[in-house]
Design an enzyme around this catalytic site. Structure first.
Site, PDB file in Angstrom:
ATOM      1  N   THR B 145       0.866  -1.194   0.000  1.00 13.36           N
ATOM      2  CA  THR B 145       0.000   0.000   0.000  1.00 13.36           C
ATOM      3  C   THR B 145       0.897   1.238   0.000  1.00 13.36           C
ATOM      4  O   THR B 145       1.339   1.670  -1.054  1.00 13.36           O
ATOM      5  CB  THR B 145      -0.982  -0.005   1.198  1.00 13.36           C
ATOM      6  OG1 THR B 145      -0.246  -0.150   2.412  1.00 13.36           O
ATOM      7  CG2 THR B 145      -1.994  -1.122   1.071  1.00 13.36           C
ATOM      8  N   THR B 178       0.032  -2.724  10.254  1.00 15.27           N
ATOM      9  CA  THR B 178      -0.676  -2.839   8.976  1.00 15.27           C
ATOM     10  C   THR B 178       0.256  -3.700   8.208  1.00 15.27           C
ATOM     11  O   THR B 178       0.943  -3.264   7.303  1.00 15.27           O
ATOM     12  CB  THR B 178      -0.738  -1.541   8.173  1.00 15.27           C
ATOM     13  OG1 THR B 178      -1.150  -0.501   8.998  1.00 15.27           O
ATOM     14  CG2 THR B 178      -1.657  -1.687   6.961  1.00 15.27           C
ATOM     15  N   ASN B 380       0.206  10.936   5.839  1.00 16.95           N
ATOM     16  CA  ASN B 380      -0.983  10.522   6.566  1.00 16.95           C
ATOM     17  C   ASN B 380      -2.076  11.570   6.657  1.00 16.95           C
ATOM     18  O   ASN B 380      -3.190  11.265   7.079  1.00 16.95           O
ATOM     19  CB  ASN B 380      -0.597  10.004   7.948  1.00 16.95           C
ATOM     20  CG  ASN B 380       0.051   8.653   7.829  1.00 16.95           C
ATOM     21  OD1 ASN B 380      -0.549   7.730   7.313  1.00 16.95           O
ATOM     22  ND2 ASN B 380       1.311   8.557   8.246  1.00 16.95           N
TER      23      ASN B 380
END
Lengths: 385, 385
Positions: B145, B178, B380
């Site tokens: 990702t 993650t 982010n």
């Protein structure tokens, strides 16, 4: 009302530059005309500043007459020499003001590690008169470090007044802050009552805020009551709660680099403690904080932060998440029609209200935090250099 | 060695773009030629992805034959529809490959909230053949990702091989990440032994790293052993430990926006658990992380972060702090002569070794983290928009 009208009877102030910082004010005093009923709560950080054990000892008998604050250097991790330096400052002030050292509460805030420039401070105190007056703003300035502004709140209560002064803008969580707060009142409060009153107010205010999850080594909230006037216990508790809440909010609003304030209410938890833990987990999540900075109503990160709360058990199928009145997640799906209005709301407002409903119990708790910005990184990667 | 030489016998790979992401690969498969001994550990986040309960059920009997990963959407907080979508994908793959759906472990990573584009995925699977081969790099690419690079490690062990593939670069703490990691070996491992072996390796590796203190909703580490070759239990455990440690380190090295890796060892604590908690408190402190980004050897913030560790009791007069071999704080004073060499060291090196000696007990623990940069905030605050 003007400055003088806000000052409770029996208190005077002083603020000046003694030479800890380069140019800005770095030395502040609050002095009462007589011994006050007093209480204080302190940092829970094990690695604490040299002022903390002295302050705890001095307020043990619920009496104080003065507060002295040095800013620019925290006097933390300075050992015996640091401890002695505090006593030397207290002795000098006591002698000059004809009060007892044991009735003075010392505080220090700033960089951890260096020793205070004790010779410079002593020379200053020997060669200058301490011209106390009602100008609390010079005191409020003298205690600042990375703060952008002084933070002062006042109220009338019964026949008397209550005045609160706070500093702090980072290292704020979970049990107070790089935060020094002094609350003064001229209302008479007994020595038995004063600590529980302060504790109640602090738990509902300073202990609900978080800027960066870091806990300072020098946090202190002190409350002094000079006893010139009177009000009912209920009135004074309500006023104290309100002052503490407003001061705590002022600290978050002045948070290092923050552009948004986020009020997170966790509803219908099985206990207040669980609601608070879940709220803190959300408000301290770097991913939630950066999303807020980016005006991104990323409820997925809120769900993530909720889910990682230690010891919190809940049914994710029952969880609802709201921004203000708008649901963004309920019955296990995103409320897509609300994404745009919520995004606009976040863009246009400084205060963002988030509610997470666990539909599990009956207890609610609100915590307050802020976003994580480039500016926070800038301020804190630059601080000691 | 070339790609083929690294692949344990009995495994094939596939990676492609099915249409979850705009252009990049978003669908990966690992398929074994027969049923493998298998184990997996999963996120502890209560708000977990739809893959997690399916994966737990499928690996319960210590058997797996395949792994399927969708990337770009996490399939978290998607309710019954999300769960059914996973089963639809498993059914399609199972039919195409003539294996049982219950022997497939599903994983999903990406944005929380949206449903998978199930029609698009099904149409792709109906119209394309799954050309499996030994090119694990296409699989490694398909699971990424926000990662900057694929992360693959391999070793020879006994007669066999072990290969590990990981993704993850944020939302990494405290119980995995993650993070999706798949470790494959052709060594024979019994169904009884395989889970404890994996757990041992994960506790010493993935569970010691932290990027931002956030815990993903979809973490999975799976370990499949095809049984074509053999090695001693000791050899395979050592190899598994090493592969997991290297993969964990690769994750930290690829951390969102990170410029430095910090290895924090807390020494002479009363227990490993306390040493780990203290280390995590340091490595997760935003003030420590921003100081590291600013090349500032601000040991005061390290002392602060140590002091705020919940439940950690220690004597601050005994604490020593080292950067590499240089003491920066000992016997309650700053080692000023070392500030300059340490600052230079931090400027010039990517790997920063910090040791905090509590002089209290006999247990040590190392945790690994990274700095907090402008780039982390940028990545982010931009992620879902």
């Amino acid at each position: 009302m003007g400055i003088n009208e806000k000052v409770p009877q029996g208190f005077k102030f002083y603020g000046t530059h003694v030479g800890i910082k380069k140019r800005k004010k770095d030395f502040g005093l609050i002095v009462a005309d007589d011994i006050c009923s007093a209480a204080a709560v302190f940092t829970k950080n094990t690695f604490c500043g040299e002022c903390i054990p002295i302050g705890k000892k001095h307020v043990e008998n619920a009496e104080l007459q003065a507060v002295v604050v040095t800013s620019g250097i925290a006097n933390v991790a300075t050992g015996l020499e640091g401890r002695e330096n505090e006593y030397r400052i207290l002795d000098k002030i006591a002698a000059k003001l004809a009060i007892e050292p044991k009735n003075i509460l010392p505080s220090s805030t700033g960089v951890i590690g260096p020793q205070l420039p004790i010779k410079t401070i002593e020379t200053f105190l020997e060669t200058h008169s301490l011209d106390l007056d009602q100008d609390y703003e010079t005191f409020a300035q003298a205690i600042l470090t990375t703060d952008n502004r002084i933070k002062v709140r006042s109220l009338n209560v019964g026949d008397g007044k209550i005045l609160g002064i706070v500093k702090g803008s980072g290292m704020i969580e979970p049990n107070m802050a790089t935060m020094l707060a002094y609350i003064l009142t001229d209302i008479k409060i007994s020595k038995e009552e004063i600590y529980p009153m302060l504790k109640t107010a602090v738990d509902q205010s300073f202990n609900t805020i978080s800027i960066d999850s870091d806990t300072s080594t020098s946090d202190t909230v002190a409350f002094l009551a000079s006893g010139h006037t009177s009000a009912s216990t209920k009135e004074i508790q309500a006023a104290l709660n309100q002052i503490c809440y407003e001061l705590a909010l002022d600290v978050v609003k002045d948070a290092e680099g923050a552009t948004k304030t986020m009020f997170v209410t966790v509803k219908n938890a099985v206990s207040q403690e669980q609601a608070k833990k879940a709220g803190k987990s959300i408000i301290n999540s770097p991913l939630v904080k950066t999303a807020l900075f980016g005006h991104d109503p990323n409820w997925g990160r809120i769900a993530m932060a909720l889910g990682k709360t230690e010891g919190l058990v809940f049914d994710q199928n029952k969880v609802e998440i709201f921004y203000g009145e708008y649901p963004i997640f309920s019955e296990n799906h995103e409320e897509q029609q609300n994404i745009e209005p919520i995004t606009t709301f976040i863009q246009e407002n400084e205060d963002i209200y988030l509610t997470v409903d666990l539909h599990q119990g009956k207890e609610n708790f609100q915590v307050i935090g802020c976003d994580l910005s480039y500016e926070y990184v800038k301020i804190n990667s630059d601080y000691s250099t």
